[in-house]
Design an enzyme around this catalytic site. Structure first.
Site, PDB file in Angstrom:
ATOM      1  N   GLY A 112      82.773  47.499  29.250  1.00  0.00           N
ATOM      2  CA  GLY A 112      82.766  48.954  29.390  1.00  0.00           C
ATOM      3  C   GLY A 112      84.027  49.361  30.141  1.00  0.00           C
ATOM      4  N   ALA A 113      84.730  50.350  29.587  1.00  0.00           N
ATOM      5  CA  ALA A 113      86.073  50.657  30.084  1.00  0.00           C
ATOM      6  C   ALA A 113      86.151  50.920  31.599  1.00  0.00           C
ATOM      7  CB  ALA A 113      86.651  51.829  29.285  1.00  0.00           C
TER       8      ALA A 113
ATOM      9  N   GLN B  17      75.358  45.716  22.295  1.00  0.00           N
ATOM     10  CA  GLN B  17      75.335  46.454  23.562  1.00  0.00           C
ATOM     11  C   GLN B  17      74.234  47.523  23.562  1.00  0.00           C
ATOM     12  OE1 GLN B  17      78.114  45.733  21.861  1.00  0.00           O
ATOM     13  NE2 GLN B  17      79.878  45.469  23.171  1.00  0.00           N
TER      14      GLN B  17
ATOM     15  N   ASP C 152      87.066  54.170  25.079  1.00  0.00           N
ATOM     16  CA  ASP C 152      87.907  53.164  25.742  1.00  0.00           C
ATOM     17  C   ASP C 152      89.322  53.671  25.969  1.00  0.00           C
ATOM     18  OD1 ASP C 152      85.645  51.448  24.580  1.00  0.00           O
ATOM     19  OD2 ASP C 152      86.711  50.171  26.001  1.00  0.00           O
TER      20      ASP C 152
ATOM     21  N   LYS D 168      83.720  51.664  20.717  1.00  0.00           N
ATOM     22  CA  LYS D 168      83.102  50.510  20.063  1.00  0.00           C
ATOM     23  C   LYS D 168      83.073  50.671  18.546  1.00  0.00           C
ATOM     24  CE  LYS D 168      82.136  47.534  21.534  1.00  0.00           C
ATOM     25  NZ  LYS D 168      83.066  46.375  21.520  1.00  0.00           N
TER      26      LYS D 168
HETATM   27  O1  MRU Z   1      83.364  45.882  24.172  1.00  0.00           O
HETATM   28  P1  MRU Z   1      82.729  46.727  25.227  1.00  0.00           P
HETATM   29  O2  MRU Z   1      81.278  46.478  25.416  1.00  0.00           O
HETATM   30  O3  MRU Z   1      83.516  46.685  26.523  1.00  0.00           O
HETATM   31  O4  MRU Z   1      82.879  48.213  24.648  1.00  0.00           O
HETATM   32  C1  MRU Z   1      82.376  49.261  25.427  1.00  0.00           C
HETATM   33  C2  MRU Z   1      82.490  50.572  24.770  1.00  0.00           C
HETATM   34  O5  MRU Z   1      82.966  50.698  23.650  1.00  0.00           O
HETATM   35  C3  MRU Z   1      82.079  51.760  25.576  1.00  0.00           C
HETATM   36  O6  MRU Z   1      81.553  52.758  24.769  1.00  0.00           O
HETATM   37  C4  MRU Z   1      83.311  52.300  26.321  1.00  0.00           C
HETATM   38  O7  MRU Z   1      83.951  51.287  27.018  1.00  0.00           O
HETATM   39  C5  MRU Z   1      82.943  53.391  27.254  1.00  0.00           C
HETATM   40  S1  MRU Z   1      82.012  52.786  28.613  1.00  0.00           S
HETATM   41  C6  MRU Z   1      81.685  54.050  29.664  1.00  0.00           C
END
Ligand code: MRU
Length: 351
Positions: free
Chosen positions: A46-47, A197, A238, A249
């Protein structure tokens, strides 16, 4: 509050997101290399959570150095930052956090701070980012919660929740806030192949909070929209480019197209640290390609024939024209995003 990551005297303690929801276990990272590993392996993901984790990684690099002076540590500091920056390419929060630590280190070096002062200031900066992240989620939650309908189904994709931040969440923060405002929201969580996720993490954390949740397979959203069960979509990001295109995602783009086709509002919620005005459009956002094993296997079990071709981009780009509004801690932005983003930046610069 869900303990996504926390600082301890031994290092950073992470809830292991690869093991949720069936096992609640923790991983301690006591060196910057270990922090880099937990980011790559998605123990933490998650970013915003990645960004703050990297900041703690930089602080750990300073705290664990064998150097005796700030000058002696300076080349090692670059190695620490480069290692952490090499973990995941798409979430701009990672680079935002490392750049912030670099600017602070540069100032401390120039001011002649001793190594112990540098260590304490870098750690304090990481703590500040942690606190700011939770505050940003709460503020954007309040802005976004007001946009959601008084009742009905809200679809989300992936996990943009407490587990993806230091707490409360971005997209799920919007949903939490709407529920706190008394709205009768029922969440539909896309399972989010291949890493699941949605099925594992969004479902787990919303159930922890007692929020009504139904997991759907990614290919069910269109049919639910057609049946009138989805009143709004809210997702995280992200990286948001200067024109409002954003990476999130893989599968987010599909959902955005479906929402437009069905006349359903599609919201993107993200802190300002996710906005990257140096990237002009979504085409310039680097997209991480992850291991084929995430697609070929699940739970250690092979699903696909030996040797079949596999494609596993972890993110896709949703063009700005599909986005009803971008919800940030500075306020709600509307199209044209190239202008509203600049205007918000200008206002924040004056504050
Ligand atoms: O690959 P991940 O699980 O890190 O991807 C996460 C996402 O795509 C989330 O939607 C994004 O990071 C926003 S988190 C607040």
């Amino acid at each position: 509050m869900i303990p996504t990551l926390s600082w301890t005297p031994e290092g950073v303690r992470f809830i292991d997101q690869t093991r949720l929801p069936l096992e609640e276990s923790y991983v301690l990272a006591s060196t910057y290399e270990q922090v880099a590993d937990v980011i790559v392996t998605m123990v933490v993901r998650g970013a915003p959570a990645i960004g703050v984790s990297a900041a703690y990684g930089v602080a750990l690099g300073a705290l664990k150095t064998r150097a005796r002076t700030t000058q002696e540590f300076a080349p090692e500091f670059e190695i620490v930052c480069a290692r952490l920056a090499g973990t995941r390419p798409t979430a701009v929060n990672l680079f935002w956090a490392i750049d912030r630590m670099k600017r602070l280190f540069g100032d401390l070096l120039a001011s002649g701070a001793n190594l112990s002062q540098v260590q304490q200031r870098l750690l304090a900066e990481a703590h500040a980012m942690y606190d700011e992240d939770i505050a940003a989620c709460k503020t954007m939650g309040a802005f976004g919660g007001a946009l959601l309908p008084d009742e009905g189904g809200v679809l989300t994709h992936c996990n943009a929740g407490a587990l993806a931040t230091c707490g409360y969440g971005t997209a799920l923060g919007v949903i939490r806030s709407a529920v706190e405002q008394g709205k009768k929201i029922h969440v539909y969580a896309d399972e989010t192949r291949p890493f699941l996720q949605g099925a594992r993490l969004t479902a787990w954390e919303l159930m922890e909070d007692g929020i009504d949740t139904t997991v759907i397979c990614d290919n069910m959203a269109a049919s639910l929209m057609r049946a009138g069960k989805i009143k709004a979509v809210v997702v995280g990001a992200d990286r948001i480019a200067a024109n409002g295109d954003f990476a999130n995602k893989i599968g987010t783009y599909n959902v955005a197209i479906l929402a437009k086709e069905h006349g359903i509002p599609f919201y993107c919620a993200a802190p300002w640290s996710t906005i990257d005005t140096a990237t002009p459009t979504g085409d310039a956002i680097p997209i991480e390609e992850r291991s084929p094993v995430e697609v070929t296997h699940h739970g250690g079990k092979q699903l696909t024939p030996h040797g079949v071709g596999i494609c596993n981009p972890a993110f896709d780009v949703t063009p700005a024209r599909y986005v009803t509004a971008v919800i940030t801690e500075r306020g709600v932005l509307r199209a044209p995003y190239s202008e509203s983003l600049k205007e918000m930046e200008r206002i924040a610069g004056q504050a």
